[in-house]
Each structure stands twice: as C-alpha cells, then as structure tokens.
Write a protein that holds these residues in place. Structure first.
Motif, PDB file in Angstrom:
ATOM      1  N   GLY A  74       0.798  -1.218   0.000  1.00  0.00           N
ATOM      2  CA  GLY A  74       0.000   0.000   0.000  1.00  0.00           C
ATOM      3  C   GLY A  74       0.827   1.263   0.000  1.00  0.00           C
ATOM      4  N   LEU A  75       2.039   1.192  -0.555  1.00  0.00           N
ATOM      5  CA  LEU A  75       2.939   2.342  -0.569  1.00  0.00           C
ATOM      6  C   LEU A  75       2.807   3.109  -1.872  1.00  0.00           C
ATOM      7  N   ALA A  76       2.989   4.421  -1.783  1.00  0.00           N
ATOM      8  CA  ALA A  76       3.111   5.215  -3.002  1.00  0.00           C
ATOM      9  C   ALA A  76       4.383   4.799  -3.707  1.00  0.00           C
ATOM     10  N   SER A  77       4.377   4.780  -5.021  1.00  0.00           N
ATOM     11  CA  SER A  77       5.536   4.285  -5.759  1.00  0.00           C
ATOM     12  C   SER A  77       6.283   5.414  -6.435  1.00  0.00           C
ATOM     13  N   GLY A  78       7.595   5.196  -6.567  1.00  0.00           N
ATOM     14  CA  GLY A  78       8.435   6.097  -7.347  1.00  0.00           C
ATOM     15  C   GLY A  78       8.346   7.536  -6.917  1.00  0.00           C
ATOM     16  N   SER A  79       8.085   8.418  -7.889  1.00  0.00           N
ATOM     17  CA  SER A  79       8.071   9.854  -7.627  1.00  0.00           C
ATOM     18  C   SER A  79       6.934  10.269  -6.716  1.00  0.00           C
ATOM     19  N   ALA A  80       5.941   9.395  -6.529  1.00  0.00           N
ATOM     20  CA  ALA A  80       4.830   9.735  -5.643  1.00  0.00           C
ATOM     21  C   ALA A  80       5.182   9.551  -4.178  1.00  0.00           C
ATOM     22  N   ALA A  81       6.308   8.875  -3.898  1.00  0.00           N
ATOM     23  CA  ALA A  81       6.717   8.666  -2.514  1.00  0.00           C
ATOM     24  C   ALA A  81       7.186   9.980  -1.914  1.00  0.00           C
ATOM     25  N   PRO A  82       7.039  10.156  -0.595  1.00  0.00           N
ATOM     26  CA  PRO A  82       7.486  11.398   0.036  1.00  0.00           C
ATOM     27  C   PRO A  82       8.984  11.580  -0.115  1.00  0.00           C
ATOM     28  N   ALA A  83       9.400  12.817  -0.349  1.00  0.00           N
ATOM     29  CA  ALA A  83      10.820  13.103  -0.568  1.00  0.00           C
ATOM     30  C   ALA A  83      11.608  12.890   0.705  1.00  0.00           C
ATOM     31  N   ARG A  84      12.845  12.391   0.559  1.00  0.00           N
ATOM     32  CA  ARG A  84      13.733  12.189   1.691  1.00  0.00           C
ATOM     33  C   ARG A  84      14.954  13.067   1.532  1.00  0.00           C
ATOM     34  N   GLY A  85      15.563  13.449   2.665  1.00  0.00           N
ATOM     35  CA  GLY A  85      16.828  14.176   2.624  1.00  0.00           C
ATOM     36  C   GLY A  85      16.638  15.639   2.286  1.00  0.00           C
ATOM     37  N   ARG A  86      17.753  16.286   1.981  1.00  0.00           N
ATOM     38  CA  ARG A  86      17.740  17.712   1.700  1.00  0.00           C
ATOM     39  C   ARG A  86      17.137  17.996   0.332  1.00  0.00           C
TER      40      ARG A  86
END
Length: 692
Positions: free
Chosen positions: A316-328
């Motif tokens: 049930g995870l968002a995939s690829g570019s839809a995932a929340p951004a990580r890091g700076r």
C-alpha cells in the motif's frame, strides 16, 4: 518508516535486506533495518552499506514491514515479528520463492501465528519463474525507468570477474589496454584475493572494487554496460546489479562460460567468453547502438516481472516519484562543502579556509571537519559540521569514518559540490561521491615520500571531476603523479598577511606586557604538536640554548589543544603559546624555527621570514627534507636534521649574533616565487558547479 526484515539472520539474508532497502530509499521511502537483527560482526563494506538504515529496536516506528525470504524463516525472525506487536493497520508483506502451494501455505501459517493475523503474501515464483539465482532471498526487482545512454560523455563498463578469471592468460593485460582507450570507462568487480593480485601486479592502476565495496544499486546506477565472466551467475549481489541495470535501460553482456543469463531467459546479450575479444565486440556491436539496445532489453517481458512497484503496491505504498521526498531538497545553485582531513596539524583545514575566503559565490562555503579544526574554521567565519575523530576506543579502526559517511550524507544537498583536501580518500568520501552522484573536487598536494605514490593514494582519483594540485615554490619539488584532463595545477596556496613594522612592534609590546617579560629578540618555534614525531629533544635544545640570553624571548607556538612537553615550562625565557595566529607572531619575530610542512615553508617564503627548518619524518608525511633542502640550497633558509643538535647550536648562534637572520631576510626579499594559487583554485571549484 518501512522496516525490512529477512527470514534468516545470516549474511545472505542481510545482503537481501541491504539491496532492497537501498532500492526503496532510492525511490524516496524512509527505510530501516533493526540493528538488533544483524548477523554478528560485519565486514567493512557491509558496515558502511548498513549504517544509513540501522535503527535501534526501541526507536522503530514501523509503518510497513517487508519480510524477505519468507519461504525459509528461522525461529529468531518469527520471535522478533511476534515481539513487535504491530498494529493491525501496519501492512506486513511476506516475500518468498515458494516451491509449491504447500510451502506457500506453511510459510503463511507460521507468519500468521507469530503476527497474530494474516500477512500479505507475495510469491516471486509467479512473477519470476526463472530468477537469475535459484531460491534467492533478494527479491531481484528493479525500478523500470530506462535512462538515456550513455549516462555521461563516455560509457561506463563494469566487468565482474569469474572466480578463476585471473588464472587464464593475460586477462589483466586485456583490461589494462581497454582502460586506456578513450571510448569507455572501465570498472572491475572482483573478490578480495583477486583485488590484491591486481594491486600487486604491473596493472595496479586498474579500477577494482570488491563485491561488497559498493551496493549493487549504486553500481547499477553508475554503469552503462555490465559484462559478466565465469561459471554461472556470480551470486545474488551481481544478480541484483544486473536486474537493476536492465530496468534502467542498461545492457548486460553474458560472457559466462555456460551462458547462464541467457539460459534463464534474461534479456542479455551473448558476449565473448575470451576477455581479449570483449573490446572489439563492444565497439562493433554494443556501444554504437547502446541506447536502442538498452531500450529493447528493458521492454522484455522478463524484466517486466521484476517491477518493484508491484511490491510497493502490495504494502500500500506510493511508488516512485509519488513517494514522500527524503533528505535535503535540491537547491537551484549548490553550496561548496569543504572537508579537510585532520592531518598532522591543521594545514589541510587552513588551506581550505584560504580557498574558501577566495571563493566568489552568492552562498558562503561550509565545512565538515574534525574537532581540532572546528574552532579555527569558525573563527574564520565559516559554518562547520564537527566530525568524529579516530580513537583507539572505537570498536573498529574505521568506525569514525562510518559516522563521517553518515554525516556527509545528511549535510550534502543534491546540487552541492564536495571539496576534499587530504592525502588518502576515505571510504566515506568514496561512497558518498558514488552513491549520491556528488560533484567532487580533490585538493591533492604532492611531494610524497619515496615509494608512497600511485598504488594507494591515487587509486580513487577517478571519482573526482577535478583534481587541484597546489604547487610547490620550486620546480624540482613538483612531482607529477598523474596526468589527466581532470588534474589542474595552481600556484602555492597559503595564508597571506600584510603586517607593517609598526604593527609588528605593537604586537611585540603586547606580548611582552602579557607575559611580563621584556625582550629585545623574539624567537618563535613551530615544530608541531608531536603528532608525527616527538620534537621534545629539539625544543628542549632550543630552549636550553636561549636560556642564557636574558634579552631573548622564546615562544613555542602550537595549535590549540596540541600536546607539549611539560618540561618546556621550566625554562626561564621560554613560553608556550596556543594560537591559530602563528603567522602574526612569525612576522614579528627575529627568527623562526619550524618544521618543513607545506604551509609553514610557504609562509616563510612569501613573507620573507628568516627561519631554521627542522624537517619532520613519518611514513604518512610529505617529503619535508626535500622541501627544506630546496630552500637551504638557495640560501633562503637554514636546514638542520632532527638529530643534529650540535649544528643547531652553531646555526642558532650565527642567526642571532652573526647576522645570519638578516642575510636570510635579504635573500628572501629577492626570491623569484610563483604567484599564489588560492584564487585560481576557488575559480576551478566554482567552475565544476556551473558545468552541465
């Protein structure tokens, strides 16, 4: 966070966790591994690879859990799953390769019993009926996102050697010839013993990494063509590299003796088994059509079954570019981040601060540096992230570098450029640059001791886009260690200061008042803090020789925090001064005794300071004796060997009483010296950030 677990807590299970965690992280997910689940002590490569993901059990906040190798679960993994007491809303996806439906049902029942509810099962045997490695714990999935090829101006060829590859003919000679061609950038993957053989051979400059030096995900992201030799597919890590590369539109060339990739239906090209034929095959067949071939292979139904998005969907995870951004977040224009090594003193940090001062960018440079350097850097007006100093109390000799690796990963933004100043490129730098695609510059001084040249120090030069070499003042000292377009030579880099006679007199008066000791002559000794070699004998000798001179003040100048022989405090006119402003004191001195390090010598030269040079010697130092001899032969300084205390007495007397210091000052005033190079170095660094 997404927790990745393995059915068995062994190295095979850990490799599966590390590869899958790296893939999820690359797609923007926050991923964790339970530190309590590690299979004992790890080798060096896996320690770095695991470090970004490790979280203590009590700090885990699990939003989803992937269980890899679900077809073979040991009791410890089931007990850990039971003890987590996950909420019903947390999806648990059990991924396995089940031999039959009975095995599938048995695994599901065991997991359900430990979990207290039914897991979501994902049978890789359905989507990957012919995996590259039978019963692989690693999911062997990929992000299906073909990239334009080649990735850079020159295609990158990665070659995995077979277990017996080096026993067959002049294999290294073939690859050495290929590595010197302009049409391809070569990287070799070998086991540890093979790497040792390569580095001990006449082809020691071949770029070689072991199977665990870098993650398969990193290797795939930095490769255009992957050629595999030997018998069969060489393990799960190389299988994962192959699948990741194919999903990204790269090319896998099956050069195995048994055609292992093609036999399993993988979309690979059949290449020559003989390494001598590889270059012609690549040139005539692959490289001329690299983009179309990669696109065709990526469109294969075989690789479609390896889509990582299907596993994300199962959780049930968002995939690829839809995932929340990580890091700076990326900046439109990146910062310059300097990382000087600690070295023997603070010379690396001082050189970096001089270049940073000369930088003409809208955003002020920042630093990451070891504790002894931090106050000086901040005093010069730069923000500085403290790093952890190496200590004998650490569990491994590289433990502090693992922390440096983690801190650099958090500090660097995507558009930032990293400037490293040091003699040896640490694993933290090597991994950060390759894993993040960071644009990096190496400030690399020369004048290395005899025998300490290219085999070790230059092995990692290839990761840098630019190598800046600050020159020595005299041509015979400018040894050439590598000649490539990335290497740029600049003039000597040193801190420069103008100090008038009036300012020198005022400083001398302040020193006399502060120490309560009037003087007519000022002698400054800068022989180091005893890190590289014990200088107590020389400092004691100088202090003793000056003890009878009531008109002379002797200042032993060291960096703050340096260790000094307590006996020095007993001499009547010797004082120990800890300061970052040694140059000001030297400019006000009548005579300086100094080691022959790069910074000290060039400050003496460019400020016309009369000096007696006493070179330090240690296996990891540059050749201070050669540098001191170059000045002495030109009459620009006196040189004393560390053990020649009798001559030290006569030279010191001559300089103070016989006019020697005045003669040195006059010679220095007429010396023909190259223009300083800090501004040019700053320009070359800024240029890297502007190139696209």
């Amino acid at each position: 966070m997404i927790l990745v677990e393995a059915g068995r807590r062994d190295l095979r299970g850990l490799d599966a966790q590390l590869t899958f965690a790296a893939q999820l992280a690359a797609r923007g997910h926050c991923v964790a591994l339970d530190a309590a689940g590690l299979p004992g002590a790890l080798d060096r490569g896996r320690t770095y690879e695991a470090a970004p993901f490790l979280v203590d059990s009590e700090d885990l906040s699990v939003e989803a859990l992937f269980l890899l190798g679900a077809e073979d679960i040991e009791e410890a993994a089931l007990a850990a799953l039971r003890n987590r007491a996950l909420a019903d809303a947390v999806p648990v996806v059990a991924i396995g390769r089940f031999e039959d439906h009975q095995g599938y049902l048995g695994a599901r029942a065991r997991i359900a019993y430990a979990l207290g509810r039914e897991p979501r099962m994902f049978d890789l045997s359905e989507s990957q009926p012919r995996p590259l490695v039978a019963r692989a714990a690693t999911p062997l999935v990929a992000e299906l996102a073909p990239r334009p090829r080649p990735l850079g101006a020159v295609p990158v060829l990665t070659v995995a050697l077979g277990a017996k590859a080096l026993d067959k003919g002049d294999v290294l000679g073939c690859f050495a010839a290929m590595s010197h061609r302009a049409g391809v950038r070569l990287r070799i993957i070998a086991n540890a013993k093979q790497k040792e053989r390569v580095k001990a051979s006449r082809h020691h400059d071949l770029p070689v990494v072991t199977f665990t030096d870098l993650s398969p995900v990193t290797l795939a992201a930095r490769t255009d063509v992957f050629a595999v030799y030997g018998q069969g597919v060489p393990g799960e890590r190389m299988a994962a590299l192959s699948v990741c590369l194919l999903g990204a539109g790269g090319v896998v060339v099956d050069c195995t003796e048994d055609g292992a990739f093609l036999a399993l239906g993988a979309p690979a090209l059949r290449g020559p088994v003989d390494p001598a034929a590889l270059e012609a095959y690549l040139t005539d067949t692959v490289l001329v059509n690299l983009g179309p071939i990669g696109a065709q292979l990526a469109a294969s139904p075989w690789i479609a079954g390896a889509d990582i998005a299907r596993l994300e969907a199962a959780a049930g995870l968002a995939s690829g570019s839809a995932a929340p951004a990580r890091g700076r977040a990326a900046r439109a224009r990146g910062r310059t981040v300097f990382m000087p090594t600690n070295g023997v003193g603070l010379g690396h940090a001082q050189r970096c601060s001089v270049i940073a001062d000369a930088t003409e960018t809208s955003e002020r440079p920042v630093f990451a540096a070891f504790p002894s350097c931090v106050p000086m850097i901040r005093d010069r007006g730069f923000d500085c992230l403290p790093l952890v100093q190496k200590s004998g109390d650490h569990p491994q000799p590289y433990a502090n570098d693992v922390l440096t690796y983690l801190r650099l990963g958090r500090l660097l933004g995507r558009a930032d450029r990293l400037v490293f100043d040091g003699g040896y490129v640490f694993d933290s730098i090597f991994r950060t640059v390759l894993e993040r695609g960071t644009r990096a510059i190496w400030i690399r001084r020369g004048l290395w001791p005899e025998g300490d040249a290219s085999k070790e120090a230059l092995d990692r030069e290839r990761i840098f886009e630019r190598v800046i070499v600050p020159s020595e003042a005299f041509p015979e000292l400018n040894d050439v260690y590598s000649q490539t377009p990335r290497v740029r030579n600049v003039g000597p880099i040193l801190r420069q200061r103008e100090q008038t006679e009036e300012e020198c007199a005022a400083l001398r008066a302040r020193v006399a008042a502060h120490l309560g000791q009037p003087f007519e002559r000022l002698v400054v000794s800068m022989l180091g803090g005893g890190v590289a070699s014990d200088r107590s004998a020389q400092l004691q000798a100088i202090s003793g020789l000056l003890a009878g001179r009531t008109d002379t003040l002797h200042l032993v100048v060291v960096w703050p925090g340096a260790l000094v022989d307590p006996a020095l405090h007993a001499w009547p006119n010797t004082r120990v001064v800890q300061t970052y402003e040694a140059l000001s004191l030297c400019l006000a001195a009548d005579l300086v005794t100094s080691a022959a390090g790069y910074n000290s010598v060039h400050e003496v030269l460019y400020h016309a300071i009369p000096a007696i040079l006493i070179p330090q010697s240690a296996p990891y130092l540059d050749d201070q004796t050669r540098r001191a001899e170059a000045l002495a032969s030109r009459g620009l300084a006196e040189m004393i060997e560390a053990g020649d205390l009798l001559r030290l007495s006569s030279v010191l007397t001559e300089c103070l009483e016989g006019g020697g210091a005045c003669r040195l000052r006059a010679s220095l005033a007429g010396a023909d010296l190259p223009a300083p190079g800090a501004a040019e170095a700053a320009r070359l660094i800024a240029e890297v950030g502007e190139e696209n």
